[in-house]
Design an enzyme around this catalytic site. Structure first.
Site, PDB file in Angstrom:
ATOM      1  N   THR A   1       0.923  -1.297  -0.046  1.00 26.82           N
ATOM      2  CA  THR A   1       0.083   0.081   0.051  1.00 26.82           C
ATOM      3  C   THR A   1       0.905   1.311  -0.128  1.00 26.82           C
ATOM      4  O   THR A   1       2.265   0.983  -0.394  1.00 26.82           O
ATOM      5  CB  THR A   1      -1.138  -0.168   1.133  1.00 26.82           C
ATOM      6  OG1 THR A   1      -1.920   0.999   1.067  1.00 26.82           O
ATOM      7  CG2 THR A   1      -0.466   0.115   2.523  1.00 26.82           C
ATOM      8  N   ASN A   2       0.258   2.502   0.386  1.00 33.29           N
ATOM      9  CA  ASN A   2       1.167   3.770   0.335  1.00 33.29           C
ATOM     10  C   ASN A   2       0.611   4.431   1.573  1.00 33.29           C
ATOM     11  O   ASN A   2      -0.135   4.105   2.170  1.00 33.29           O
ATOM     12  CB  ASN A   2       1.046   4.333  -1.018  1.00 33.29           C
ATOM     13  CG  ASN A   2      -0.448   4.539  -1.385  1.00 33.29           C
ATOM     14  OD1 ASN A   2      -1.288   5.285  -0.563  1.00 33.29           O
ATOM     15  ND2 ASN A   2      -0.865   3.820  -2.442  1.00 33.29           N
ATOM     16  N   ARG A   3       1.190   5.553   1.691  1.00 30.73           N
ATOM     17  CA  ARG A   3       0.798   6.629   2.591  1.00 30.73           C
ATOM     18  C   ARG A   3      -0.402   7.340   2.567  1.00 30.73           C
ATOM     19  O   ARG A   3      -0.710   8.172   3.688  1.00 30.73           O
ATOM     20  CB  ARG A   3       2.040   7.704   2.864  1.00 30.73           C
ATOM     21  CG  ARG A   3       3.161   7.002   3.301  1.00 30.73           C
ATOM     22  CD  ARG A   3       4.645   7.774   3.226  1.00 30.73           C
ATOM     23  NE  ARG A   3       5.754   7.223   3.317  1.00 30.73           N
ATOM     24  CZ  ARG A   3       6.175   6.897   4.333  1.00 30.73           C
ATOM     25  NH1 ARG A   3       5.669   6.828   5.419  1.00 30.73           N
ATOM     26  NH2 ARG A   3       7.578   6.165   4.385  1.00 30.73           N
TER      27      ARG A   3
END
Ligand code: PMT
Length: 432
Positions: free
Chosen positions: A222-224
């Site tokens: 995933t990412n931030r």
């Protein structure tokens, strides 16, 4: 119109004085109703001096025109409670009517807007979350608190929204005739303008959050992204009169009166966006869609270090451009850290969108997870609008201003600054 301004007992009661003044300036009849606790923070005399109607004394005191709570509740076009403490929300959700404010809330059939304010620990308590969910289900509109300084010098989420934000929500709930002055003219510089109703009759689709691509039933790539920017756009579009579909991979609460579709992966987001975009006037892709995913997600938990084979995720924006309906405005976002505007300009051309909103996610206070952002909006015609550091809601409204101008046939939009300088094109090895 007649507005009951409920004030419960928190330090933010002092900000309710400004809410009162702004609503009176907009030409509304405002009756402040203070709880006993609110009177410990701000005196009734302060509200009496600013409001159009006197402050009623309480449930048992004589009231001109009959029984206070029923008269106030029946006559109100809207009730707004600012601040709404945890205690007030609990009593309202439970259907209690033990003081003039809660009795008025039960006696009214008018729209109700509540503006919670409390310490972070209280705001995050499941009791408060459940009470707000109950109220939302009953149609109560919630103006969420912001992050910042709290009573006693603490910092965190729970600070009541600013008076201008509350007034904007109240005017939006009252309908198109609620702001004869246009609101924006009556407030100080730097305060966002009221863009009431300028998206009425439009369907706006917004994506938000970071998608999660399964490695196995336990792990994801995933990412931030927190989803805050996309949710702020959805909320702003709704308040400006649009029907809004929010496709979100974030766990943030759904904004009031927004059709919210929860997704996890890029594939799920693609399916939901495609379905919603078919009849939409505007699609805003604020989500940080994962660019790649494991080619195969393991059916069972992987033990040891897996050798991941990755593949690209579907390019949702490219699909939208390919299937764009006539007149539809497509807005992409870009998260960059270097040659920010140059890369974004090339991305806009490559993607074929109408607008590209670029944020330098390495700048202080901008991009992922912050409550603030700072962006440049690029138009396909070559113009740029710089939006200085401000709340994500302010950025949302700035983006929608340009969208609205485009829908009305003005490609540049009212806030455009200047044509962008030419940037070289060609392969740069940029992300999608
Ligand atoms: O969520 P927050 O914490 O509030 O943070 C906000 C934000 C930083 C996520 C937001 O402002 C932002 O920049 N969103 C886009 C981030 C991104 O994925 O940029 P990108 O340059 O990788 O993608 C460009 C565009 O293509 C985006 O509109 C993206 O939604 C879209 N895209 C990307 C990959 C893919 N497979 N399909 C897509 O449609």
């Amino acid at each position: 119109m007649r507005i009951v301004l409920g004030v419960s007992g928190g330090i933010a009661a002092y900000k309710a004085v400004e809410v009162c003044r702004l609503l009176v300036d907009e030409g509304h009849r405002v009756t402040p109703v203070l709880t006993d606790a609110a009177r410990r923070f701000v005196g009734a005399a302060t509200f009496s001096a600013l409001a159009s109607d006197p402050v009623p004394e309480g449930l048992w005191e004589p009231f001109e025109g009959g029984i206070a709570h029923t008269r106030l509740g029946q006559a109100a076009d809207l009730v707004v409670v600012a601040p709404a403490t945890a205690d007030l929300l609990a009593r309202y959700a439970a259907g209690m009517a033990d003081d003039l404010l809660t009795a008025t809330l039960l006696a009214t059939g008018a729209p109700v807007v509540v503006c919670p304010a409390m310490h972070t620990e209280m705001w995050e308590h499941p009791a408060v979350t459940e009470n707000l969910a109950t109220l939302r289900r009953r149609g109560v509109q919630v103006v969420p608190p912001e992050s910042g300084r709290l009573a006693g010098g603490d910092e965190g989420t729970g600070r009541m929204a600013e008076p201008e934000t509350i007034v904007r929500a109240v005017l939006a709930a009252l309908g198109p005739d609620a702001s004869p002055t246009g609101f924006s003219g009556a407030v100080a510089p730097g305060v966002p303008a009221l863009r009431r109703g300028d998206l009425a009759g439009r369907h706006v689709v917004v994506s938000a959050g970071g998608t999660r691509e399964a490695i196995d039933p336990v792990r994801v790539i995933t990412n931030r992204s927190s989803g805050k920017q996309g949710h702020a756009i959805a909320e702003a579009a709704r308040e400006r009169g649009a029907r809004v579909t929010l496709v979100t991979a974030s766990a943030l609460p759904a904004p009031a009166s927004v059709d919210t579709v929860r997704v996890e992966s890029a594939a799920e987001m693609e399916a939901a966006i495609d379905a919603a975009a078919r009849g939409a006037d505007v699609v805003v892709m604020a989500a940080a869609v994962a660019d790649f995913r494991p080619k195969v997600a393991a059916a069972h938990k992987v033990h040891g270090v897996p050798e991941l084979v990755l593949e690209p995720t579907p390019d949702i924006l490219a699909g939208l451009v390919a299937r764009r309906r006539p007149g539809q405005v497509l807005v992409g976002f870009a998260a960059e850290t270097q040659d920010v505007v140059g890369r974004a300009r090339r991305k806009l051309e490559r993607k074929g969108v109408d607008l590209l909103v670029v944020n330098d996610v390495s700048a202080p206070g901008a991009g992922f997870d912050h409550d603030t952002n700072e962006v440049t909006i690029l138009c396909s015609e070559g113009r740029t609008t710089r939006v200085p550091l401000g709340s994500k809601r302010q950025v949302a409204d700035a983006v929608l201003d340009v969208v609205v101008a485009r829908l009305h046939g003005s490609a540049g939009g009212p806030a455009d600054e200047r044509p962008t300088a030419e940037h070289e094109t060609g392969h740069t090895g940029e992300s999608r």
